[in-house]
Design a protein around this motif. Structure first.
Motif, short mmCIF file in Angstrom:
data_model
loop_
_atom_site.label_atom_id
_atom_site.label_comp_id
_atom_site.label_asym_id
_atom_site.label_seq_id
_atom_site.Cartn_x
_atom_site.Cartn_y
_atom_site.Cartn_z
N ARG A 12 0.82 -1.21 0.00
CA ARG A 12 0.00 0.00 0.00
C ARG A 12 0.86 1.27 0.00
O ARG A 12 0.56 2.23 -0.71
CB ARG A 12 -0.93 0.01 1.21
CG ARG A 12 -2.07 -0.96 1.09
CD ARG A 12 -2.82 -1.08 2.42
NE ARG A 12 -3.88 -2.06 2.32
CZ ARG A 12 -5.15 -1.76 2.08
NH1 ARG A 12 -5.52 -0.51 1.94
NH2 ARG A 12 -6.05 -2.72 2.00
N ILE A 13 1.91 1.26 0.80
CA ILE A 13 2.79 2.42 0.85
C ILE A 13 3.51 2.61 -0.48
O ILE A 13 3.60 3.72 -1.01
CB ILE A 13 3.80 2.31 2.02
CG1 ILE A 13 3.07 2.38 3.37
CG2 ILE A 13 4.89 3.37 1.92
CD1 ILE A 13 2.40 3.71 3.68
N ALA A 32 9.50 4.10 4.72
CA ALA A 32 9.62 3.18 5.85
C ALA A 32 8.90 3.74 7.08
O ALA A 32 8.18 3.00 7.77
CB ALA A 32 11.08 2.91 6.17
N ASP A 33 9.08 5.01 7.34
CA ASP A 33 8.39 5.64 8.48
C ASP A 33 6.87 5.62 8.26
O ASP A 33 6.11 5.35 9.20
CB ASP A 33 8.86 7.07 8.68
CG ASP A 33 10.22 7.19 9.33
OD1 ASP A 33 10.78 6.14 9.75
OD2 ASP A 33 10.74 8.32 9.40
N ALA A 34 6.43 5.89 7.04
CA ALA A 34 5.00 5.88 6.73
C ALA A 34 4.43 4.48 6.93
O ALA A 34 3.32 4.32 7.47
CB ALA A 34 4.75 6.37 5.31
N ALA A 35 5.16 3.46 6.52
CA ALA A 35 4.71 2.08 6.72
C ALA A 35 4.59 1.76 8.20
O ALA A 35 3.63 1.11 8.63
CB ALA A 35 5.66 1.10 6.03
N ALA A 36 5.54 2.22 8.99
CA ALA A 36 5.49 1.98 10.44
C ALA A 36 4.30 2.70 11.07
O ALA A 36 3.61 2.14 11.94
CB ALA A 36 6.80 2.43 11.10
N ILE A 37 4.03 3.91 10.63
CA ILE A 37 2.88 4.66 11.14
C ILE A 37 1.58 3.95 10.78
O ILE A 37 0.70 3.76 11.63
CB ILE A 37 2.89 6.10 10.60
CG1 ILE A 37 4.01 6.90 11.26
CG2 ILE A 37 1.53 6.78 10.81
CD1 ILE A 37 4.28 8.24 10.62
N LEU A 38 1.47 3.52 9.52
CA LEU A 38 0.26 2.83 9.09
C LEU A 38 0.08 1.52 9.87
O LEU A 38 -1.03 1.19 10.31
CB LEU A 38 0.30 2.57 7.58
CG LEU A 38 -0.94 1.96 6.96
CD1 LEU A 38 -2.18 2.82 7.25
CD2 LEU A 38 -0.75 1.79 5.46
N ALA A 59 -10.70 6.66 4.00
CA ALA A 59 -9.68 7.53 3.38
C ALA A 59 -8.54 6.68 2.84
O ALA A 59 -8.47 5.48 3.09
CB ALA A 59 -9.13 8.52 4.42
N HIS A 60 -7.66 7.34 2.13
CA HIS A 60 -6.47 6.68 1.58
C HIS A 60 -5.36 6.83 2.62
O HIS A 60 -4.54 7.74 2.56
CB HIS A 60 -6.09 7.36 0.27
CG HIS A 60 -5.09 6.63 -0.55
ND1 HIS A 60 -4.08 5.85 -0.03
CD2 HIS A 60 -4.95 6.57 -1.89
CE1 HIS A 60 -3.37 5.36 -1.02
NE2 HIS A 60 -3.88 5.77 -2.15
N PHE A 61 -5.37 5.93 3.61
CA PHE A 61 -4.48 6.07 4.75
C PHE A 61 -3.01 5.89 4.41
O PHE A 61 -2.15 6.47 5.08
CB PHE A 61 -4.91 5.14 5.89
CG PHE A 61 -6.01 5.72 6.72
CD1 PHE A 61 -5.72 6.53 7.80
CD2 PHE A 61 -7.33 5.49 6.40
CE1 PHE A 61 -6.73 7.09 8.56
CE2 PHE A 61 -8.35 6.04 7.15
CZ PHE A 61 -8.06 6.84 8.23
N ALA A 62 -2.68 5.13 3.38
CA ALA A 62 -1.27 4.99 3.00
C ALA A 62 -0.73 6.34 2.52
O ALA A 62 0.35 6.77 2.91
CB ALA A 62 -1.11 3.93 1.92
#
Length: 76
Positions: A12-13, A32-38, A59-62
């Protein structure tokens, strides 16, 4: 969260990152940070019965996670 879930988040990210114009795409560290947040958002919400489908319906959370990280980095 199992390996399939983590692979889905990574996918998704990566897909969301490609939606950004070339000059605005996230760096590898931002992705990588965005994946960890998601991942953390989904883990926390799962305690309340919220599923990936629920996230997708809102929403498009990724993309949101990427924008969040980029905003954080821009303010530094």
């Amino acid at each position: 969260m199992n390996q399939h879930d983590l692979n889905e988040i990574a996918h998704r990210i990566a897909s969301a990152a490609m939606e950004f114009a070339p000059g605005h795409r996230p760096t590898a560290a931002q992705a990588a940070d965005a994946a960890a947040i998601l991942r953390d958002m989904m883990q926390g919400a799962s305690m309340h019965g919220v599923t990936t489908a629920d996230f997708d319906g809102v929403a498009h959370f990724a993309r949101l996670a990427i924008q969040l990280v980029q905003s954080r980095d821009a303010s530094r």
